[in-house]
Design a protein around this motif. Structure first.
Motif, PDB file in Angstrom:
ATOM      1  N   SER A  42      54.330  32.487  20.428  1.00 45.49           N
ATOM      2  CA  SER A  42      54.805  32.549  21.819  1.00 45.49           C
ATOM      3  C   SER A  42      54.633  33.942  22.399  1.00 45.49           C
ATOM      4  CB  SER A  42      56.275  32.134  21.888  1.00 45.49           C
ATOM      5  OG  SER A  42      56.441  30.782  21.533  1.00 45.49           O
ATOM      6  N   LEU A  43      54.992  34.962  21.627  1.00 45.41           N
ATOM      7  CA  LEU A  43      54.882  36.335  22.111  1.00 45.41           C
ATOM      8  C   LEU A  43      53.422  36.743  22.250  1.00 45.41           C
ATOM      9  CD1 LEU A  43      57.720  37.962  19.985  1.00 45.41           C
ATOM     10  CD2 LEU A  43      57.723  37.608  22.461  1.00 45.41           C
ATOM     11  N   ARG A  44      52.591  36.342  21.276  1.00 49.40           N
ATOM     12  CA  ARG A  44      51.171  36.698  21.336  1.00 49.40           C
ATOM     13  C   ARG A  44      50.501  36.079  22.556  1.00 49.40           C
ATOM     14  NH1 ARG A  44      46.152  34.598  17.464  1.00 49.40           N
ATOM     15  NH2 ARG A  44      44.543  35.324  18.909  1.00 49.40           N
ATOM     16  N   PHE A  45      50.641  34.768  22.701  1.00 44.28           N
ATOM     17  CA  PHE A  45      49.936  34.105  23.791  1.00 44.28           C
ATOM     18  C   PHE A  45      50.630  34.298  25.136  1.00 44.28           C
ATOM     19  CE2 PHE A  45      48.025  31.959  20.149  1.00 44.28           C
ATOM     20  CZ  PHE A  45      46.690  32.113  20.476  1.00 44.28           C
ATOM     21  N   GLY A  46      51.926  34.621  25.111  1.00 42.84           N
ATOM     22  CA  GLY A  46      52.568  35.019  26.358  1.00 42.84           C
ATOM     23  C   GLY A  46      51.943  36.297  26.887  1.00 42.84           C
ATOM     24  N   THR A  47      51.740  37.269  25.985  1.00 42.70           N
ATOM     25  CA  THR A  47      51.069  38.512  26.357  1.00 42.70           C
ATOM     26  C   THR A  47      49.638  38.246  26.814  1.00 42.70           C
ATOM     27  OG1 THR A  47      52.396  39.726  24.723  1.00 42.70           O
ATOM     28  CG2 THR A  47      50.400  40.803  25.550  1.00 42.70           C
ATOM     29  N   GLY A  48      48.934  37.417  26.046  1.00 44.73           N
ATOM     30  CA  GLY A  48      47.557  37.090  26.402  1.00 44.73           C
ATOM     31  C   GLY A  48      47.449  36.374  27.732  1.00 44.73           C
ATOM     32  N   SER A  49      48.390  35.477  28.006  1.00 46.18           N
ATOM     33  CA  SER A  49      48.374  34.733  29.267  1.00 46.18           C
ATOM     34  C   SER A  49      48.543  35.655  30.463  1.00 46.18           C
ATOM     35  CB  SER A  49      49.488  33.676  29.268  1.00 46.18           C
ATOM     36  OG  SER A  49      49.259  32.694  28.289  1.00 46.18           O
ATOM     37  N   ILE A  50      49.472  36.609  30.339  1.00 47.92           N
ATOM     38  CA  ILE A  50      49.687  37.558  31.439  1.00 47.92           C
ATOM     39  C   ILE A  50      48.408  38.344  31.715  1.00 47.92           C
ATOM     40  CG2 ILE A  50      50.932  39.648  32.115  1.00 47.92           C
ATOM     41  CD1 ILE A  50      53.346  38.536  30.535  1.00 47.92           C
ATOM     42  N   MET A  51      47.762  38.800  30.657  1.00 52.78           N
ATOM     43  CA  MET A  51      46.535  39.576  30.808  1.00 52.78           C
ATOM     44  C   MET A  51      45.417  38.729  31.413  1.00 52.78           C
ATOM     45  SD  MET A  51      47.374  42.582  29.921  1.00 52.78           S
ATOM     46  CE  MET A  51      45.748  43.306  29.941  1.00 52.78           C
ATOM     47  N   MET A  52      45.301  37.475  30.954  1.00 56.50           N
ATOM     48  CA  MET A  52      44.249  36.597  31.462  1.00 56.50           C
ATOM     49  C   MET A  52      44.474  36.258  32.930  1.00 56.50           C
ATOM     50  SD  MET A  52      41.881  35.967  29.208  1.00 56.50           S
ATOM     51  CE  MET A  52      41.115  34.435  29.689  1.00 56.50           C
ATOM     52  N   LEU A  53      45.718  36.020  33.313  1.00 55.10           N
ATOM     53  CA  LEU A  53      46.015  35.713  34.719  1.00 55.10           C
ATOM     54  C   LEU A  53      45.752  36.921  35.613  1.00 55.10           C
ATOM     55  CD1 LEU A  53      49.262  33.577  34.300  1.00 55.10           C
ATOM     56  CD2 LEU A  53      46.987  32.768  34.955  1.00 55.10           C
ATOM     57  N   MET A  54      46.034  38.116  35.092  1.00 55.62           N
ATOM     58  CA  MET A  54      45.711  39.333  35.846  1.00 55.62           C
ATOM     59  C   MET A  54      44.200  39.449  36.036  1.00 55.62           C
ATOM     60  SD  MET A  54      48.385  42.056  34.119  1.00 55.62           S
ATOM     61  CE  MET A  54      47.595  43.469  34.901  1.00 55.62           C
ATOM     62  N   LEU A  55      43.460  39.102  34.995  1.00 57.04           N
ATOM     63  CA  LEU A  55      42.001  39.150  35.077  1.00 57.04           C
ATOM     64  C   LEU A  55      41.471  38.140  36.093  1.00 57.04           C
ATOM     65  CD1 LEU A  55      39.320  40.253  33.909  1.00 57.04           C
ATOM     66  CD2 LEU A  55      39.430  38.413  32.223  1.00 57.04           C
ATOM     67  N   VAL A  56      42.036  36.944  36.084  1.00 56.95           N
ATOM     68  CA  VAL A  56      41.645  35.911  37.047  1.00 56.95           C
ATOM     69  C   VAL A  56      41.908  36.376  38.465  1.00 56.95           C
ATOM     70  CG1 VAL A  56      42.287  33.623  37.924  1.00 56.95           C
ATOM     71  CG2 VAL A  56      41.873  33.942  35.478  1.00 56.95           C
ATOM     72  N   PHE A  57      43.055  37.048  38.652  1.00 53.16           N
ATOM     73  CA  PHE A  57      43.406  37.558  39.992  1.00 53.16           C
ATOM     74  C   PHE A  57      42.431  38.652  40.426  1.00 53.16           C
ATOM     75  CE2 PHE A  57      45.681  40.707  42.594  1.00 53.16           C
ATOM     76  CZ  PHE A  57      46.026  39.913  43.677  1.00 53.16           C
ATOM     77  N   VAL A  58      42.133  39.592  39.523  1.00 56.36           N
ATOM     78  CA  VAL A  58      41.235  40.706  39.853  1.00 56.36           C
ATOM     79  C   VAL A  58      39.831  40.195  40.172  1.00 56.36           C
ATOM     80  CG1 VAL A  58      40.069  42.741  38.902  1.00 56.36           C
ATOM     81  CG2 VAL A  58      42.529  42.422  38.536  1.00 56.36           C
ATOM     82  N   MET A  59      39.375  39.200  39.398  1.00 63.64           N
ATOM     83  CA  MET A  59      38.030  38.669  39.602  1.00 63.64           C
ATOM     84  C   MET A  59      37.990  37.589  40.684  1.00 63.64           C
ATOM     85  SD  MET A  59      36.534  38.529  35.700  1.00 63.64           S
ATOM     86  CE  MET A  59      34.884  38.215  36.328  1.00 63.64           C
ATOM     87  N   ARG A  60      39.153  37.296  41.264  1.00 66.37           N
ATOM     88  CA  ARG A  60      39.265  36.349  42.369  1.00 66.37           C
ATOM     89  C   ARG A  60      38.701  34.972  42.014  1.00 66.37           C
ATOM     90  NH1 ARG A  60      37.651  40.203  47.599  1.00 66.37           N
ATOM     91  NH2 ARG A  60      39.259  41.799  47.211  1.00 66.37           N
TER      92      ARG A  60
END
Length: 304
Positions: A42-60
């Motif tokens: 949960s902690l690993r993929f919670g961290t990964g999810s936040i990073m991936m969603l930030m990437l999706v936002f940055v790359m629009r």
């Protein structure tokens, strides 16, 4: 000259991310000293999810249409929740290197499921490769049954094989329902939904159990969440835009090899004859099935 340098750079990136994924198996095993398998996932993929969603936002890339959410939830449950719940629980009883080999039998199950569901033809060469892989799995299991006689290890191995099957099912489901959705979008949102499933599993299975937050356990979480998940996925999508899928899939066979080497060095895991023979058969079988599969192209999501 430019194309040659670009190709060389791609292979440097492939070696880099497979090294990270291989080393991540050591950290996944070691994390169990600090917390339960579900809590770590949960902690690993919670961290990964936040990073991936930030990437999706940055790359629009945007938010997927609501009509696709149920399919993303299904892939998230199959590929993130189920796979890593079973893998992390199995790691309690199985060495990191051996676990990685068993999980990376996934192409065997993907091919069998694709033949049944997607009606992809099973050529003689492909059947040979799949047969080699199955014999390799039986060799590893058989060694523990007849030589080691460790029931806990066998139980853990079966859990990881079930995880590989779930990963294979998710790949087939992806091809059926989400193949036209941007891969980065699929990866980010399936990880998000899969993480929610892991959190529910953690509450059900490990509520009240201690979690030791130290500098070392945080290192395990951040390395596997940020580097092994978010960063490596980003690099992986770049690689897929340059080289063909078969070559990319074959390159991931470096992961269990590196995992076994790192497990031997950092965890003093023993490489028995059964493990070595089984590993050669599984990886060799996948290589044969992928390299000589003709016009049938393997497509799916990769996650470690």
């Amino acid at each position: 000259m430019f194309r040659s340098n670009k190709k060389s750079n791609v292979w440097v990136l492939i070696v880099l991310i497979t090294l990270i994924w291989g080393y991540a198996w050591v950290l996944m095993k070691e994390s169990l000293q600090f917390m339960g398998p579900f809590s770590f996932s949960s902690l690993r993929f919670g961290t990964g999810s936040i990073m991936m969603l930030m990437l999706v936002f940055v790359m629009r890339v945007g938010i997927p249409p609501k009509t696709q959410w149920r399919h993303l939830i299904m892939v998230g449950l199959l590929q993130t929740t189920i796979v890593f719940s079973l893998v992390m629980y199995g790691l309690r009883f199985v060495d990191a290197g051996k676990s990685s080999v068993l999980l990376y039998s996934m192409p065997i199950w993907s091919s069998l499921l694709a033949a049944k569901v997607l009606k992809e033809p099973l050529t003689k060469v492909k059947l040979l490769g799949l047969g080699m892989g199955m014999v390799g799995l039986l060799t590893i299991l058989g060694w523990d049954i007849w030589v080691e006689q460790n029931l806990k290890a066998i139980f853990g191995e079966l859990l990881i094989i079930l995880a590989a099957i779930s990963w294979g099912v998710s790949n087939v489901y992806y091809r059926l329902k989400l193949q036209n959705v941007p891969r980065l979008q699929v990866s980010a949102y399936q990880m998000l939904f899969g993480t929610l499933g892991l959190i529910i599993a953690t509450i059900m299975m490990e509520w009240g159990k201690p979690i030791s937050i130290t500098s070392m356990s945080m290192y395990y979480i951040l390395f596997t969440g940020i580097l092994a998940s978010a960063l490596c996925f980003t690099v992986w999508f770049y690689i897929l835009s340059i080289i063909d899928m078969v070559t990319a899939t074959l390159s991931t066979l470096l992961v269990p090899i590196f995992a076994m080497l790192f497990g031997s060095v950092f965890l003093d895991e023993k490489l028995t004859i059964g493990i070595i023979i089984g590993t050669v058969l599984i990886l060799g079988g996948i290589f044969v099935a992928q390299m000589f599969k003709g016009d049938v192209e393997y497509k799916g999501l990769d996650e470690t």
